[in-house]
Design an enzyme around this catalytic site. Structure first.
Site, short mmCIF file in Angstrom:
data_model
loop_
_atom_site.label_atom_id
_atom_site.label_comp_id
_atom_site.label_asym_id
_atom_site.label_seq_id
_atom_site.Cartn_x
_atom_site.Cartn_y
_atom_site.Cartn_z
N SER A 1 0.84 -1.20 0.00
CA SER A 1 0.00 0.00 0.00
C SER A 1 0.88 1.24 0.00
CB SER A 1 -0.90 0.01 1.24
OG SER A 1 -1.48 1.29 1.37
N GLY B 1 -9.00 4.29 7.16
CA GLY B 1 -8.67 5.70 7.40
C GLY B 1 -7.19 5.94 7.62
N GLY C 1 -0.95 1.64 9.67
CA GLY C 1 -0.29 1.40 10.95
C GLY C 1 -1.19 0.98 12.10
N ASP D 1 -6.93 -6.11 4.20
CA ASP D 1 -6.23 -4.82 4.17
C ASP D 1 -6.29 -4.20 5.56
OD1 ASP D 1 -5.23 -2.30 3.55
OD2 ASP D 1 -6.95 -1.70 2.32
N GLY D 2 -5.11 -3.97 6.14
CA GLY D 2 -5.03 -3.33 7.44
C GLY D 2 -4.33 -4.20 8.45
N GLY E 1 1.01 -2.06 4.10
CA GLY E 1 1.72 -0.79 3.97
C GLY E 1 2.95 -0.76 4.84
C1 DX5 Z 1 -6.39 1.67 5.63
C2 DX5 Z 1 -5.93 1.44 4.20
C3 DX5 Z 1 -4.83 0.48 4.08
C4 DX5 Z 1 -3.55 0.92 4.76
C5 DX5 Z 1 -2.89 -0.30 5.30
O1 DX5 Z 1 -7.49 2.50 5.65
O2 DX5 Z 1 -7.02 0.97 3.41
O3 DX5 Z 1 -4.58 0.09 2.75
O4 DX5 Z 1 -2.67 1.58 3.91
O5 DX5 Z 1 -1.80 0.08 6.06
P1 DX5 Z 1 -1.06 -0.90 7.08
O6 DX5 Z 1 -0.59 -2.08 6.31
O7 DX5 Z 1 0.03 -0.06 7.60
O8 DX5 Z 1 -2.09 -1.27 8.14
ZN ZN Z 2 -6.61 0.05 1.33
#
Ligand code: DX5
Ligand code: ZN
Length: 227
Positions: A10, A145, A148, A178-179, A200
Site C-alpha cells: 500500500s 482511514g 499502521g 487490508d489493514g 503498507g
Molecule cells: C487503511 C488502508 C490500508 C492501509 C494499510 O485504511 O485501506 O490500505 O494503507 O496500512 P497498514 O498495512 O500499515 O495497516
Molecule cells: Zn486500502
C-alpha cells in the site's frame, strides 16, 4: 485460496517525495499489485490523494497492476476519473452512500476489475448478494482511514465464510485483506482463505522490502498449504 497469492504493497506508507522510486522499489521487491488508498475526509476521517496522483503513479510504472481502493462517499461520481487515471481494479465500499449495484455495473462497463469492500463491523451477509458481480471482495481488517493500525482478527471468520461460498458456488472472486497485515497476520488471513494481502507499514517500513515481502509470501503459502 485460488491458484495464486497476490501481495499488494500500500503506497499510503511510501515516501511521497519520491513516489516513482517507491513504486519501483515495491515492484523490484516482488510486489504483484500496487494498492492505492483514496480517502476523502468524509467516508473516513483522513484525506489522502486523488486521480492526479494515480495518474502520476501510472506514468511512473506503466505496466504495474494498480489496485485502487476508494474510501470515499459517492464513489459513483468519481469512479470514471480513477479509471481514466489508470486503475486496473476499482474497489468501492458497501457502506458508502451510493447505489452499489449501479456503481459496480458502471465499473464493469468501463472494463476494469470490480471490487467491493466491507468494513470490519459490516456483516458478510450484506455483501453476498453482489458476489456474482464482483472480481474481488475486500474484507477490511482495520477500520479504514489510517495505516499502521492493529489487525482485527475477528474478521477472519468472515474471510472463512466468504471462501466457503466461493468454493461452493465456484466463483471467480478474490478475497483481499487490508489493514495491519504483516508476516504473521498475513498467514492467518491466508489460512482463512484470503488470496490478496495488502500491506503498507510492514513492507514500506522495512529496509529490505524484498526480504519482508518474500517472508510474507512464504508464511502465507505455508499457512494455506496447512489449512
Ligand atoms: C487503511 C488502508 C490500508 C492501509 C494499510 O485504511 O485501506 O490500505 O494503507 O496500512 P497498514 O498495512 O500499515 O495497516
Ligand atoms: Zn486500502
Amino acid at each position: 485460496m485460488s491458484e495464486s497469492l497476490i501481495i499488494a504493497p500500500s503506497l499510503l506508507a511510501a515516501d511521497f517525495s519520491q513516489i516513482g522510486k517507491e513504486c519501483h522499489r515495491a515492484i523490484e521487491a516482488g510486489a504483484d499489485w500496487l494498492h492505492l488508498d483514496i480517502m476523502d475526509g468524509h467516508f473516513v476521517p483522513n484525506i489522502s490523494f486523488g486521480p492526479e496522483v494515480v495518474r502520476t503513479v501510472r506514468s511512473q510504472v506503466p505496466d504495474a497492476y494498480l489496485d485502487v481502493h476508494l474510501m470515499i462517499d459517492q464513489p459513483d461520481r468519481y469512479a470514471r476519473a480513477f479509471i481514466e487515471a489508470g486503475a486496473d481494479m476499482l474497489t468501492v465500499h458497501l457502506e458508502a452512500p451510493h447505489d452499489v449495484r449501479r456503481t459496480l455495473n458502471m465499473i464493469r462497463e468501463e472494463g476494469v476489475g470490480v471490487g467491493l469492500a466491507i468494513n470490519p463491523l459490516t456483516l458478510l451477509k450484506n455483501s453476498i448478494p453482489f458476489f456474482e458481480e464482483i472480481d474481488l471482495l475486500l474484507c477490511m481488517t482495520v477500520n479504514p482511514g489510517f495505516g499502521g493500525q492493529a489487525f482485527m482478527d475477528e474478521v477472519l471468520d468472515k474471510v472463512k465464510e466468504a471462501r466457503a461460498i466461493v468454493r461452493e458456488r465456484k466463483l471467480d472472486m478474490r478475497i483481499e485483506v487490508d489493514g495491519g497485515i504483516n508476516g504473521q497476520t498475513g498467514s492467518l488471513a491466508a489460512a482463512a482463505g484470503a488470496d490478496v494481502l495488502v500491506a503498507g507499514t510492514a513492507l514500506f517500513g522495512e529496509d529490505s522490502m524484498s526480504d519482508a515481502l518474500n517472508a510474507m509470501r512464504q508464511l502465507a503459502l505455508e499457512a494455506n498449504a496447512g489449512g
